[in-house]
Design a protein around this motif. Structure first.
Motif, short mmCIF file in Angstrom:
data_model
loop_
_atom_site.label_atom_id
_atom_site.label_comp_id
_atom_site.label_asym_id
_atom_site.label_seq_id
_atom_site.Cartn_x
_atom_site.Cartn_y
_atom_site.Cartn_z
N UNK A 29 -29.22 -8.58 -96.66
CA UNK A 29 -29.87 -7.28 -96.84
C UNK A 29 -29.00 -6.25 -97.54
N UNK A 30 -27.79 -6.64 -97.95
CA UNK A 30 -26.91 -5.70 -98.64
C UNK A 30 -26.10 -6.42 -99.70
N UNK A 31 -25.62 -5.66 -100.65
CA UNK A 31 -24.74 -6.21 -101.70
C UNK A 31 -23.49 -6.81 -101.06
N UNK A 32 -22.90 -6.08 -100.14
CA UNK A 32 -21.67 -6.55 -99.49
C UNK A 32 -21.88 -7.90 -98.80
N UNK A 33 -22.96 -8.00 -98.04
CA UNK A 33 -23.26 -9.23 -97.32
C UNK A 33 -23.57 -10.37 -98.31
N UNK A 34 -24.30 -10.07 -99.36
CA UNK A 34 -24.63 -11.08 -100.36
C UNK A 34 -23.37 -11.59 -101.05
N UNK A 43 -18.14 -6.12 -107.01
CA UNK A 43 -18.04 -5.52 -108.35
C UNK A 43 -18.52 -6.47 -109.45
N UNK A 44 -18.59 -7.77 -109.16
CA UNK A 44 -19.07 -8.76 -110.15
C UNK A 44 -20.58 -8.93 -110.11
N UNK A 45 -21.22 -8.30 -109.13
CA UNK A 45 -22.68 -8.40 -109.01
C UNK A 45 -23.34 -7.29 -109.81
N UNK A 46 -24.46 -7.60 -110.43
CA UNK A 46 -25.24 -6.59 -111.14
C UNK A 46 -26.30 -6.06 -110.18
N UNK A 66 -20.69 -2.59 -106.47
CA UNK A 66 -19.94 -1.66 -105.60
C UNK A 66 -20.06 -0.22 -106.08
N UNK A 67 -20.95 0.03 -107.04
CA UNK A 67 -21.14 1.38 -107.59
C UNK A 67 -22.55 1.88 -107.29
#
Length: 157
Positions: A29-34, A43-46, A66-67
């Motif tokens: 459910x979050x970028x961090x968890x994914x 930071x490598x995820x879009x 991360x932004x």
């Protein structure tokens, strides 16, 4: 279609684009968890955020995971008076992708795509596959060539 085949992977195969599947054991459910599930840095995820202006023109703002998108910078770049996030309930209807799986590929032609310039600092980046159980790692330049985004500064300082 096998369980790691989606419209996105089929499109990449058809275009002859080199990519790698990054699996995860459960939906997140979050970028961090994914990122943690996939063994990569956020930071490598879009991160792809669907926005609209007051004239109902759609924009996909893509930033590192991360932004955060800065709506003021988006407005300034496109000379809009106001931009807002599209309601989650409308995302699928507009893009054909569920919230959390939107990617800058295979979108309707009426959606303007913006990439934050910092995405280009990564040799390889990751996007959604269209599935909540795996992502796709590919070269930044491959993604850029496929979706021809507007490159600009759209991250919050």
């Amino acid at each position: 279609m096998n369980n790691q085949s989606t419209a996105i992977t089929q499109y990449l195969d058809k275009q002859g684009i080199e990519y790698k599947i990054l699996t995860q054991s459960k939906q997140t459910t979050s970028i961090k968890e994914t990122a943690q599930q996939r063994g990569i840095c956020p930071s490598r995820m879009v991160k792809s955020i669907l926005l609209k202006d007051m004239d109902n023109n759609y924009l996909l703002a893509c930033v590192p995971g991360d932004k955060v998108v800065d709506p003021k910078k988006v407005r300034a770049k496109l000379s809009c008076r106001r931009v807002t996030c599209v309601a989650a309930a409308q995302v699928y209807q507009i893009t054909g992708f569920e919230v959390g799986t939107v990617t800058p590929l295979l979108l309707p032609d009426n959606i303007t795509i913006l990439f934050d310039v910092t995405l280009s600092l990564q040799n390889k980046i990751t996007i959604s596959s269209g599935s909540k159980l795996f992502g796709i790692e590919l070269y930044y330049l491959s993604l850029q060539s496929l979706c021809s985004p507007i490159l600009t500064d759209i991250c919050r300082d």
